[in-house]
Write a protein that holds these residues in place. Structure first.
Motif, PDB file in Angstrom:
ATOM      1  N   PHE A 430      24.393  75.240  52.724  1.00 25.84           N
ATOM      2  CA  PHE A 430      23.786  75.003  51.406  1.00 25.84           C
ATOM      3  C   PHE A 430      22.499  75.822  51.261  1.00 25.84           C
ATOM      4  CE2 PHE A 430      22.055  73.021  47.794  1.00 25.84           C
ATOM      5  CZ  PHE A 430      20.820  72.462  48.098  1.00 25.84           C
ATOM      6  N   ARG A 431      21.627  75.741  52.250  1.00 26.50           N
ATOM      7  CA  ARG A 431      20.350  76.441  52.163  1.00 26.50           C
ATOM      8  C   ARG A 431      20.534  77.956  52.261  1.00 26.50           C
ATOM      9  NH1 ARG A 431      17.649  71.874  56.077  1.00 26.50           N
ATOM     10  NH2 ARG A 431      17.223  70.364  54.399  1.00 26.50           N
ATOM     11  N   GLY A 432      21.506  78.383  53.039  1.00 23.55           N
ATOM     12  CA  GLY A 432      21.775  79.817  53.148  1.00 23.55           C
ATOM     13  C   GLY A 432      22.271  80.406  51.848  1.00 23.55           C
ATOM     14  N   LEU A 433      23.060  79.623  51.083  1.00 25.90           N
ATOM     15  CA  LEU A 433      23.558  80.098  49.793  1.00 25.90           C
ATOM     16  C   LEU A 433      22.476  80.070  48.716  1.00 25.90           C
ATOM     17  CD1 LEU A 433      27.037  78.295  49.738  1.00 25.90           C
ATOM     18  CD2 LEU A 433      26.626  80.749  50.065  1.00 25.90           C
ATOM     19  N   ILE A 434      21.578  79.081  48.803  1.00 27.45           N
ATOM     20  CA  ILE A 434      20.562  78.889  47.768  1.00 27.45           C
ATOM     21  C   ILE A 434      19.463  79.948  47.830  1.00 27.45           C
ATOM     22  CG2 ILE A 434      18.626  77.378  47.140  1.00 27.45           C
ATOM     23  CD1 ILE A 434      21.189  76.530  45.897  1.00 27.45           C
ATOM     24  N   LYS A 435      19.010  80.291  49.027  1.00 29.90           N
ATOM     25  CA  LYS A 435      17.830  81.146  49.165  1.00 29.90           C
ATOM     26  C   LYS A 435      17.943  82.489  48.429  1.00 29.90           C
ATOM     27  CE  LYS A 435      15.757  79.306  53.385  1.00 29.90           C
ATOM     28  NZ  LYS A 435      15.377  79.579  54.785  1.00 29.90           N
ATOM     29  N   PRO A 436      19.026  83.253  48.576  1.00 34.54           N
ATOM     30  CA  PRO A 436      19.093  84.536  47.853  1.00 34.54           C
ATOM     31  C   PRO A 436      19.139  84.369  46.338  1.00 34.54           C
ATOM     32  CG  PRO A 436      21.182  84.053  48.956  1.00 34.54           C
ATOM     33  CD  PRO A 436      20.194  83.064  49.470  1.00 34.54           C
ATOM     34  N   ILE A 437      19.694  83.255  45.857  1.00 35.19           N
ATOM     35  CA  ILE A 437      19.750  83.009  44.413  1.00 35.19           C
ATOM     36  C   ILE A 437      18.335  82.748  43.887  1.00 35.19           C
ATOM     37  CG2 ILE A 437      20.659  81.510  42.599  1.00 35.19           C
ATOM     38  CD1 ILE A 437      23.054  80.942  44.393  1.00 35.19           C
ATOM     39  N   LEU A 438      17.565  81.919  44.611  1.00 35.73           N
ATOM     40  CA  LEU A 438      16.186  81.643  44.200  1.00 35.73           C
ATOM     41  C   LEU A 438      15.346  82.916  44.214  1.00 35.73           C
ATOM     42  CD1 LEU A 438      15.478  78.284  46.082  1.00 35.73           C
ATOM     43  CD2 LEU A 438      16.312  78.618  43.756  1.00 35.73           C
ATOM     44  N   LYS A 439      15.587  83.765  45.198  1.00 34.86           N
ATOM     45  CA  LYS A 439      14.845  85.015  45.290  1.00 34.86           C
ATOM     46  C   LYS A 439      15.194  85.940  44.132  1.00 34.86           C
ATOM     47  CE  LYS A 439      13.827  88.856  48.424  1.00 34.86           C
ATOM     48  NZ  LYS A 439      14.094  89.467  49.747  1.00 34.86           N
ATOM     49  N   LYS A 440      16.478  85.989  43.765  1.00 38.34           N
ATOM     50  CA  LYS A 440      16.936  86.865  42.677  1.00 38.34           C
ATOM     51  C   LYS A 440      16.239  86.527  41.367  1.00 38.34           C
ATOM     52  CE  LYS A 440      21.061  88.021  39.951  1.00 38.34           C
ATOM     53  NZ  LYS A 440      20.867  89.479  39.960  1.00 38.34           N
ATOM     54  N   TRP A 441      16.062  85.217  41.074  1.00 33.76           N
ATOM     55  CA  TRP A 441      15.499  84.799  39.794  1.00 33.76           C
ATOM     56  C   TRP A 441      14.020  84.428  39.897  1.00 33.76           C
ATOM     57  CZ3 TRP A 441      18.347  86.332  36.033  1.00 33.76           C
ATOM     58  CH2 TRP A 441      19.738  86.425  36.191  1.00 33.76           C
ATOM     59  N   THR A 442      13.388  84.798  41.008  1.00 34.23           N
ATOM     60  CA  THR A 442      11.942  84.629  41.205  1.00 34.23           C
ATOM     61  C   THR A 442      11.520  83.185  40.965  1.00 34.23           C
ATOM     62  OG1 THR A 442      11.772  86.854  40.231  1.00 34.23           O
ATOM     63  CG2 THR A 442       9.716  85.749  40.789  1.00 34.23           C
ATOM     64  N   ALA A 443      12.119  82.263  41.686  1.00 34.57           N
ATOM     65  CA  ALA A 443      11.786  80.845  41.571  1.00 34.57           C
ATOM     66  C   ALA A 443      10.409  80.586  42.170  1.00 34.57           C
ATOM     67  CB  ALA A 443      12.837  80.001  42.289  1.00 34.57           C
ATOM     68  N   GLY A 444       9.692  79.615  41.585  1.00 33.76           N
ATOM     69  CA  GLY A 444       8.367  79.262  42.077  1.00 33.76           C
ATOM     70  C   GLY A 444       8.310  77.820  42.534  1.00 33.76           C
ATOM     71  N   TYR A 445       7.370  77.524  43.428  1.00 33.53           N
ATOM     72  CA  TYR A 445       7.127  76.178  43.951  1.00 33.53           C
ATOM     73  C   TYR A 445       8.418  75.486  44.408  1.00 33.53           C
ATOM     74  CZ  TYR A 445       2.691  76.949  41.578  1.00 33.53           C
ATOM     75  OH  TYR A 445       1.506  77.478  41.149  1.00 33.53           O
ATOM     76  N   PRO A 446       9.242  76.149  45.234  1.00 36.82           N
ATOM     77  CA  PRO A 446      10.487  75.511  45.683  1.00 36.82           C
ATOM     78  C   PRO A 446      10.193  74.306  46.573  1.00 36.82           C
ATOM     79  CG  PRO A 446      10.069  77.507  46.931  1.00 36.82           C
ATOM     80  CD  PRO A 446       9.038  77.470  45.850  1.00 36.82           C
ATOM     81  N   MET A 448      12.624  71.593  48.754  1.00 35.57           N
ATOM     82  CA  MET A 448      13.956  71.146  49.170  1.00 35.57           C
ATOM     83  C   MET A 448      13.801  69.924  50.054  1.00 35.57           C
ATOM     84  SD  MET A 448      15.693  74.883  49.993  1.00 35.57           S
ATOM     85  CE  MET A 448      17.317  74.187  50.245  1.00 35.57           C
ATOM     86  N   GLU A 449      14.359  68.837  49.593  1.00 38.25           N
ATOM     87  CA  GLU A 449      14.322  67.584  50.351  1.00 38.25           C
ATOM     88  C   GLU A 449      15.758  67.126  50.584  1.00 38.25           C
ATOM     89  OE1 GLU A 449      10.137  65.933  48.427  1.00 38.25           O
ATOM     90  OE2 GLU A 449      12.004  64.834  48.143  1.00 38.25           O
ATOM     91  N   GLY A 450      16.259  67.340  51.811  1.00 37.50           N
ATOM     92  CA  GLY A 450      17.634  66.945  52.107  1.00 37.50           C
ATOM     93  C   GLY A 450      18.611  67.734  51.282  1.00 37.50           C
ATOM     94  N   ASP A 451      19.326  67.021  50.409  1.00 37.36           N
ATOM     95  CA  ASP A 451      20.352  67.675  49.593  1.00 37.36           C
ATOM     96  C   ASP A 451      19.863  68.007  48.191  1.00 37.36           C
ATOM     97  OD1 ASP A 451      22.111  64.951  48.034  1.00 37.36           O
ATOM     98  OD2 ASP A 451      20.088  64.987  48.885  1.00 37.36           O
ATOM     99  N   SER A 452      18.601  67.800  47.924  1.00 33.85           N
ATOM    100  CA  SER A 452      18.080  68.033  46.574  1.00 33.85           C
ATOM    101  C   SER A 452      17.157  69.249  46.568  1.00 33.85           C
ATOM    102  CB  SER A 452      17.326  66.812  46.058  1.00 33.85           C
ATOM    103  OG  SER A 452      16.160  66.593  46.825  1.00 33.85           O
ATOM    104  N   LEU A 453      16.971  69.813  45.371  1.00 37.08           N
ATOM    105  CA  LEU A 453      16.148  71.000  45.201  1.00 37.08           C
ATOM    106  C   LEU A 453      15.403  70.887  43.881  1.00 37.08           C
ATOM    107  CD1 LEU A 453      15.389  74.036  45.854  1.00 37.08           C
ATOM    108  CD2 LEU A 453      17.383  74.644  44.472  1.00 37.08           C
ATOM    109  N   ARG A 454      14.117  71.267  43.916  1.00 38.01           N
ATOM    110  CA  ARG A 454      13.325  71.355  42.687  1.00 38.01           C
ATOM    111  C   ARG A 454      12.578  72.677  42.695  1.00 38.01           C
ATOM    112  NH1 ARG A 454       8.319  68.459  43.311  1.00 38.01           N
ATOM    113  NH2 ARG A 454       7.754  70.525  44.050  1.00 38.01           N
ATOM    114  N   VAL A 455      12.745  73.486  41.646  1.00 37.09           N
ATOM    115  CA  VAL A 455      12.075  74.784  41.547  1.00 37.09           C
ATOM    116  C   VAL A 455      11.588  74.979  40.112  1.00 37.09           C
ATOM    117  CG1 VAL A 455      13.304  75.947  43.405  1.00 37.09           C
ATOM    118  CG2 VAL A 455      14.291  75.916  41.118  1.00 37.09           C
ATOM    119  N   THR A 456      10.706  75.964  39.932  1.00 33.70           N
ATOM    120  CA  THR A 456      10.186  76.268  38.598  1.00 33.70           C
ATOM    121  C   THR A 456      10.357  77.746  38.285  1.00 33.70           C
ATOM    122  OG1 THR A 456       7.957  76.741  39.405  1.00 33.70           O
ATOM    123  CG2 THR A 456       8.446  74.458  38.795  1.00 33.70           C
ATOM    124  N   PHE A 457      10.287  78.051  36.988  1.00 30.89           N
ATOM    125  CA  PHE A 457      10.410  79.446  36.534  1.00 30.89           C
ATOM    126  C   PHE A 457       9.435  79.663  35.381  1.00 30.89           C
ATOM    127  CE2 PHE A 457      14.221  80.393  38.927  1.00 30.89           C
ATOM    128  CZ  PHE A 457      14.758  79.132  39.135  1.00 30.89           C
TER     129      PHE A 457
END
Length: 576
Positions: A430-446, A448-457
């Motif tokens: 899950f985390r391996g798939l998520i990281k490049p996507i967040l990087k692509k769209w320049t996510a801020g303040y990521p 990750m708690e267990g199975d949940s994710l909160r990011v900003t744009f």
């Protein structure tokens, strides 16, 4: 001579009157307060006579001569002044409403507070008239060439300006309520403190116009051009703004409680105090001029300069935009990328003043040899000595910042049911798939708690694009997930436990509520997110009603709220 005798002579006709008046001294012919109603006065010579407070109505005055005539406070309604000469006439406070002025000559006439209401000026050039402080209410000025005309303090209610040229005209303090400006040229016109409440300005070119303190509330500005226009302190509450061109506009201290950005003009978007300006104003910039050149020490201290300004004005993000050579020296420009909770107009002034104050001390280094050498030594060791202090200062001033961000909440379904043997493997995938996507769209303040994710744009389109990509990629990998997206003010706070930045605010809570209300494999967003998506062709928005699983604000658990389910289009899939 008594007025009755004079009136008797008038009624004999133009030839008799004009011959008769030659035999009398003008001073003896006083017609102040005279009443002439329904008479044929064509070709009558009234030149140089005094007709102050006269009442002349429903008369035919074709080719009549009023040159240098005194007509102050006169009632001249519903007369036919075709080809009449009103040159240099004193018409202050006179009322010519409803009259015909076809080819009438009012050159140099004095018209202060005069009324020209409900007059058809078609075919008549009024561009040379002094119309300040007059009333043209209800008149027809269709197609008039009025470039640079002064109509300030004029009552223009219900005036027909269709296809008129008002470019660079002055309409300050004018009342334009219900005026027809369809097809009018308004480039460079001045509307300071003018009343345009409810006026239809659809598809109108108003580039470089000045609307300072003007009332533009409830105007239809759809597809209008306001590039480089000045709207300082203007009121835009209730305006329709679909596809408006705003490049270079100035909206400092603008008033806008709500506006309509959709094509039909029915979806209201509300704004808090100064929020409209913070979102839509052109980036704030400040400039500093350096005589002769920018020295190495001054260049080296610019990062500290920027950091100081950000620290003094908590919540802003300041960027060095450019350093350029200009006549006599160098010019340094800074641009504000985020204004935080500040009033943008006040922020610009405050930043410029503080920057100028610090620059004075900075320039003093040029003549202070001892301090100059000390700074040179310190700059050489900036990594070891200054950089840690700058990072510490930045962390201190990151507390309690407020920014306008897009918040994305994502949660995996069935996480609690995973066995111990597969939990670690699945979370790693899950985390391996998520990281490049967040990087692509320049996510801020990521976070990750267990199975949940909160990011900003920083913008809605990036947030939605990232959410849709996460949904597609993770679903293809066998995960089931829900996503909620909200836009709003977010407070950046310092988490005392984790020692990293954390987020608080209604937008954060609402994104979590939308995620909880979503179905597996669904992205739910608010009305605000749908409205601010820059490229709506990339997404399909399906209206939905969902029930809250937890209270928020004045909404209770179980209450139904309106939102949208988002599906990526082929255009976004191709873009990704």
């Amino acid at each position: 001579m008594d007025k009755n005798s004079i009136i008797k002579e008038l009624k004999k006709g133009a030839d008799s009157w004009n011959e008769w008046r030659k035999r009398h001294i003008i001073g003896d012919l006083n017609l102040d307060g005279v009443e002439l109603v329904g008479l044929d006065l064509d070709n009558i010579d009234f030149s140089k006579l005094s007709l102050n407070n006269a009442v002349i109505k429903n008369c035919s005055l074709k080719f009549a001569d009023f040159i240098s005539c005194e007509l102050e406070n006169a009632v001249l309604r519903d007369n036919d002044f075709t080809n009449a000469k009103l040159i240099a006439a004193r018409l202050n406070n006179a009322d010519l409403s409803g009259s015909i002025l076809y080819k009438a000559n009012l050159l140099t006439a004095s018209t202060l507070n005069a009324k020209f209401e409900n007059i058809d000026f078609k075919g008549h050039d009024i561009s040379g008239l002094n119309l300040r402080n007059t009333s043209l209410a209800g008149s027809n000025l269709e197609g008039q060439k009025l470039s640079h005309i002064d109509l300030s303090h004029t009552d223009l209610e219900n005036v027909n300006f269709k296809d008129a040229d008002l470019s660079n005209a002055i309409l300050s303090h004018a009342n334009l309520t219900n005026a027809n400006l369809q097809g009018a040229k308004l480039q460079g016109a001045t509307f300071r403190s003018a009343n345009l409440n409810g006026v239809d300005l659809y598809n109108t070119d108003m580039r470089s116009a000045d609307f300072s303190s003007a009332d533009l509330s409830y105007c239809d500005l759809r597809e209008a051009t306001l590039s480089n226009a000045i709207l300082t302190k203007a009121n835009l509450t209730g305006a329709k703004l679909w596809k408006i061109n705003t490049h270079g506009w100035v909206i400092s201290n603008i008033v806008c409680k709500y506006a309509f950005w959709d094509k039909p003009g029915k979806e209201k978007t509300a704004y808090r105090n100064h929020e409209f300006e913070r979102i839509f104003a052109e980036p704030i910039s400040i400039e500093l001029s350096y005589p002769y050149r920018l020295t190495a020490n001054e260049l080296a201290t610019l990062p500290i300069f920027v950091e100081h300004l950000e620290a003094v004005h908590w919540g802003i993000i300041l960027r060095l935009k450019s350093i350029s050579d200009v006549a006599g020296g160098a010019l340094v420009k800074f641009v504000v990328e985020e204004v935080g909770i500040h009033n943008p107009s006040q922020l610009k002034t405050s930043l410029q003043n503080e920057a100028s104050r610090i620059q004075v001390a900075q320039l003093a280094l040029r003549t202070n040899t001892q301090l100059h050498l000390q700074l040179k030594e310190k700059v050489a060791a900036i990594r070891e000595e200054f950089w840690p202090r700058l990072l510490e200062l930045a962390a201190d001033h990151e507390k309690d910042q407020v920014r306008n961000l897009t918040v994305v909440f994502m949660d995996l379904k069935g996480f609690s049911q995973w066995g111990d043997d597969e939990l670690s493997e699945k979370l790693s995938l899950f985390r391996g798939l998520i990281k490049p996507i967040l990087k692509k769209w320049t996510a801020g303040y990521p976070n990750m708690e267990g199975d949940s994710l909160r990011v900003t744009f920083k913008n809605v389109t990036a947030g939605l694009s990232c959410a849709c990509m996460m949904l597609n990629v993770l679903t293809a990998a066998g995960f089931e997930l829900r996503i909620g997206v909200e836009l709003g003010e977010v407070a950046v706070v310092h988490n005392e436990v984790t020692e990293i930045s954390d987020l608080e605010g209604v937008a954060v809570s609402m994104a979590a509520r939308l995620e909880a209300a979503a179905q597996a494999g669904e992205v739910l967003v608010s009305h605000k997110v749908r409205h601010y998506a820059d490229h709506k062709d990339l997404f399909s928005f399906i209206p939905k009603k969902v029930k809250l699983t937890k209270s928020i604000g004045d909404k209770k658990r179980g209450d139904a709220i309106d939102c949208f389910s988002v599906v990526a289009t082929k255009a976004l899939q191709n873009l990704s």
